[in-house]
Design a protein around this motif. Structure first.
Motif, PDB file in Angstrom:
ATOM      1  N   VAL A 176     -47.541 -18.268 -86.509  1.00  0.00           N
ATOM      2  CA  VAL A 176     -48.821 -17.549 -86.704  1.00  0.00           C
ATOM      3  C   VAL A 176     -49.262 -17.510 -88.158  1.00  0.00           C
ATOM      4  O   VAL A 176     -50.457 -17.334 -88.437  1.00  0.00           O
ATOM      5  CB  VAL A 176     -48.780 -16.079 -86.213  1.00  0.00           C
ATOM      6  CG1 VAL A 176     -48.874 -15.987 -84.711  1.00  0.00           C
ATOM      7  CG2 VAL A 176     -47.604 -15.329 -86.777  1.00  0.00           C
ATOM      8  N   ALA A 177     -48.306 -17.647 -89.063  1.00  0.00           N
ATOM      9  CA  ALA A 177     -48.647 -17.515 -90.489  1.00  0.00           C
ATOM     10  C   ALA A 177     -49.586 -18.630 -90.947  1.00  0.00           C
ATOM     11  O   ALA A 177     -50.310 -18.483 -91.931  1.00  0.00           O
ATOM     12  CB  ALA A 177     -47.375 -17.511 -91.326  1.00  0.00           C
ATOM     13  N   GLU A 178     -49.601 -19.747 -90.210  1.00  0.00           N
ATOM     14  CA  GLU A 178     -50.402 -20.914 -90.608  1.00  0.00           C
ATOM     15  C   GLU A 178     -51.899 -20.713 -90.429  1.00  0.00           C
ATOM     16  O   GLU A 178     -52.677 -20.979 -91.327  1.00  0.00           O
ATOM     17  CB  GLU A 178     -49.974 -22.130 -89.763  1.00  0.00           C
ATOM     18  CG  GLU A 178     -48.608 -22.678 -90.113  1.00  0.00           C
ATOM     19  CD  GLU A 178     -48.559 -23.255 -91.524  1.00  0.00           C
ATOM     20  OE1 GLU A 178     -49.478 -24.007 -91.858  1.00  0.00           O
ATOM     21  OE2 GLU A 178     -47.617 -22.907 -92.265  1.00  0.00           O
ATOM     22  N   GLU A 179     -52.301 -20.266 -89.222  1.00  0.00           N
ATOM     23  CA  GLU A 179     -53.738 -20.213 -88.923  1.00  0.00           C
ATOM     24  C   GLU A 179     -54.210 -18.857 -88.417  1.00  0.00           C
ATOM     25  O   GLU A 179     -55.270 -18.385 -88.799  1.00  0.00           O
ATOM     26  CB  GLU A 179     -54.095 -21.280 -87.877  1.00  0.00           C
ATOM     27  CG  GLU A 179     -53.939 -22.682 -88.427  1.00  0.00           C
ATOM     28  CD  GLU A 179     -54.325 -23.748 -87.409  1.00  0.00           C
ATOM     29  OE1 GLU A 179     -54.864 -23.399 -86.350  1.00  0.00           O
ATOM     30  OE2 GLU A 179     -54.068 -24.925 -87.694  1.00  0.00           O
ATOM     31  N   VAL A 180     -53.406 -18.251 -87.515  1.00  0.00           N
ATOM     32  CA  VAL A 180     -53.870 -17.010 -86.890  1.00  0.00           C
ATOM     33  C   VAL A 180     -53.971 -15.888 -87.920  1.00  0.00           C
ATOM     34  O   VAL A 180     -54.981 -15.180 -87.988  1.00  0.00           O
ATOM     35  CB  VAL A 180     -52.939 -16.594 -85.721  1.00  0.00           C
ATOM     36  CG1 VAL A 180     -53.393 -15.273 -85.121  1.00  0.00           C
ATOM     37  CG2 VAL A 180     -52.915 -17.677 -84.642  1.00  0.00           C
ATOM     38  N   LEU A 181     -52.943 -15.730 -88.746  1.00  0.00           N
ATOM     39  CA  LEU A 181     -52.972 -14.631 -89.717  1.00  0.00           C
ATOM     40  C   LEU A 181     -54.044 -14.834 -90.800  1.00  0.00           C
ATOM     41  O   LEU A 181     -54.740 -13.877 -91.160  1.00  0.00           O
ATOM     42  CB  LEU A 181     -51.587 -14.401 -90.332  1.00  0.00           C
ATOM     43  CG  LEU A 181     -50.480 -13.969 -89.356  1.00  0.00           C
ATOM     44  CD1 LEU A 181     -49.230 -13.531 -90.115  1.00  0.00           C
ATOM     45  CD2 LEU A 181     -50.925 -12.864 -88.426  1.00  0.00           C
ATOM     46  N   SER A 228     -43.315  -7.141 -94.310  1.00  0.00           N
ATOM     47  CA  SER A 228     -43.564  -7.545 -95.696  1.00  0.00           C
ATOM     48  C   SER A 228     -44.754  -8.489 -95.794  1.00  0.00           C
ATOM     49  O   SER A 228     -45.231  -8.774 -96.894  1.00  0.00           O
ATOM     50  CB  SER A 228     -42.315  -8.208 -96.289  1.00  0.00           C
ATOM     51  OG  SER A 228     -41.263  -7.275 -96.335  1.00  0.00           O
ATOM     52  N   ASP A 229     -45.226  -8.995 -94.663  1.00  0.00           N
ATOM     53  CA  ASP A 229     -46.449  -9.795 -94.633  1.00  0.00           C
ATOM     54  C   ASP A 229     -47.626  -8.816 -94.565  1.00  0.00           C
ATOM     55  O   ASP A 229     -47.800  -8.109 -93.554  1.00  0.00           O
ATOM     56  CB  ASP A 229     -46.442 -10.727 -93.415  1.00  0.00           C
ATOM     57  CG  ASP A 229     -47.600 -11.696 -93.450  1.00  0.00           C
ATOM     58  OD1 ASP A 229     -48.703 -11.308 -93.902  1.00  0.00           O
ATOM     59  OD2 ASP A 229     -47.414 -12.840 -93.016  1.00  0.00           O
ATOM     60  N   GLU A 230     -48.393  -8.757 -95.618  1.00  0.00           N
ATOM     61  CA  GLU A 230     -49.434  -7.719 -95.704  1.00  0.00           C
ATOM     62  C   GLU A 230     -50.527  -7.871 -94.647  1.00  0.00           C
ATOM     63  O   GLU A 230     -51.326  -6.958 -94.442  1.00  0.00           O
ATOM     64  CB  GLU A 230     -50.054  -7.720 -97.107  1.00  0.00           C
ATOM     65  CG  GLU A 230     -49.086  -7.153 -98.124  1.00  0.00           C
ATOM     66  CD  GLU A 230     -49.620  -7.195 -99.543  1.00  0.00           C
ATOM     67  OE1 GLU A 230     -50.718  -7.746 -99.754  1.00  0.00           O
ATOM     68  OE2 GLU A 230     -48.910  -6.676-100.425  1.00  0.00           O
ATOM     69  N   ARG A 231     -50.557  -9.023 -93.991  1.00  0.00           N
ATOM     70  CA  ARG A 231     -51.572  -9.208 -92.949  1.00  0.00           C
ATOM     71  C   ARG A 231     -51.173  -8.531 -91.634  1.00  0.00           C
ATOM     72  O   ARG A 231     -51.973  -8.467 -90.710  1.00  0.00           O
ATOM     73  CB  ARG A 231     -51.806 -10.710 -92.734  1.00  0.00           C
ATOM     74  CG  ARG A 231     -52.309 -11.386 -93.996  1.00  0.00           C
ATOM     75  CD  ARG A 231     -52.212 -12.885 -93.919  1.00  0.00           C
ATOM     76  NE  ARG A 231     -50.843 -13.359 -93.803  1.00  0.00           N
ATOM     77  CZ  ARG A 231     -50.473 -14.632 -93.814  1.00  0.00           C
ATOM     78  NH1 ARG A 231     -51.391 -15.575 -93.950  1.00  0.00           N
ATOM     79  NH2 ARG A 231     -49.201 -14.971 -93.691  1.00  0.00           N
TER      80      ARG A 231
END
Ligand SMILES: NC(=O)c1ccc[n+]([C@@H]2O[C@H](COP(=O)([O-])OP(=O)(O)OC[C@H]3O[C@@H](n4cnc5c(N)ncnc54)[C@H](OP(=O)(O)O)[C@@H]3O)[C@@H](O)[C@H]2O)c1
Length: 255
Positions: free
Chosen positions: A154-159, A211-214
């Motif tokens: 998900v970190a690639e496009e969705v977030l 820790s991922d602010e999104r």
């Protein structure tokens, strides 16, 4: 921090009291979002009973509608509204099933003040393009997607899209449905992370996602009040920086 209810609140009879205790403890330690679905058997009912006893007003209920049949969807929603005192804070379309029609129903409920926010969920990477189309439609406030240290697709496009659109993100399956926990790294491997207040591998995995602010909320499921306490502590700052996040990914990808 949230609590997932898949399997862990799907109980009947004598086990129910013990699972109510998980919800009571969760509220006590500041876990406020509870994710459920009609797909999770008895979980919505058990959650509703526990919240009635221990503090519906302190909870953010995030449940789902999960059927392609319009009448069944209406029934799922009426049933859930009864369990949760006539309102649901976040109503999600589970697995994007009949998403256009379901969003229409949820928007009507929003107009009646029975639903505060609307979301869409999917567990599968192959559904991310469809999920992103729904995000772009402007009809959802939140998305729920799988995210853990061994599954960062998900970190690639969705977030990035969620961030651009200002949407909330709920991270499901943060412990890999328990798979990432079963084979924990040695204590010495966790040593460099101790300064972040972590005591256990489960806390490392949860802190990684937070820790991922999104990410707005992470929803580990547990049937144990003690683990609910343990998991809640991972929601406290400080959070990992990029270096620690890379380190945790390396540890997790060996599991
Ligand atoms: N929308 C969707 O398509 C979808 C799909 C999957 C999940 N979800 C949501 O996401 C939630 C979380 O996903 P999940 O339930 O699949 O898995 P998960 O939260 O990644 O893992 C849950 C498992 O981890 C164990 N666990 C929890 N805390 C622990 C700790 N501190 N130490 C050791 N073990 C621990 C639990 O066992 P114990 O009970 O023994 O603690 C349970 O077996 C679900 O409950 C559901 O609400 C949504």
């Amino acid at each position: 921090m949230g609590l997932g209810t898949y399997q862990v609140l799907d109980v009947r009879g004598r086990e129910e009291e013990a699972r109510h205790e998980v919800v009571r403890t969760a509220l006590e330690v500041g876990i406020t979002l509870f994710d459920s679905s009609p797909m999770y058997g008895e979980a919505e009912r058990v959650l509703g009973d526990a919240l009635r006893k221990y503090g519906r007003d302190r909870a953010t209920v995030a449940t789902k509608v999960w059927t392609s049949d319009d009448r069944a969807a209406q029934l799922q929603i009426e049933t859930a509204l009864n369990f949760f005192g006539g309102r649901v804070e976040l109503y999600q379309v589970h697995n994007l099933i009949a998403v256009e029609k379901r969003l229409g129903m949820l928007e009507e409920l929003q107009n009646e003040d029975k639903v505060r926010s609307i979301g869409a969920t999917h567990y599968s990477h192959s559904a991310f393009p469809s999920l992103m189309n729904v995000m772009l439609s402007g009809r959802v406030d939140f998305v729920q997607v799988p995210y853990n240290a061994a599954d960062v697709a998900v970190a690639e496009e969705v977030l990035p899209l969620a961030e651009e659109l200002g949407l909330g993100v709920i991270a499901m399956i943060p412990l890999g449905s328990g798979r990432l926990i079963r084979n924990a790294p040695a204590d010495k491997d966790l040593e460099p992370l101790k300064e972040f207040g972590i005591e256990t591998w489960a806390q490392v995995l949860l802190k990684f996602v937070l820790s991922d602010e999104r990410v707005s909320c992470v929803i580990p499921a547990t049937s144990s009040p003690g683990r609910a306490r343990e998991n809640a502590r991972a929601g406290e700052p400080p959070f990992f920086g990029e270096e620690e996040q890379e380190y945790v990914k390396r540890l997790a990808q060996r599991r």
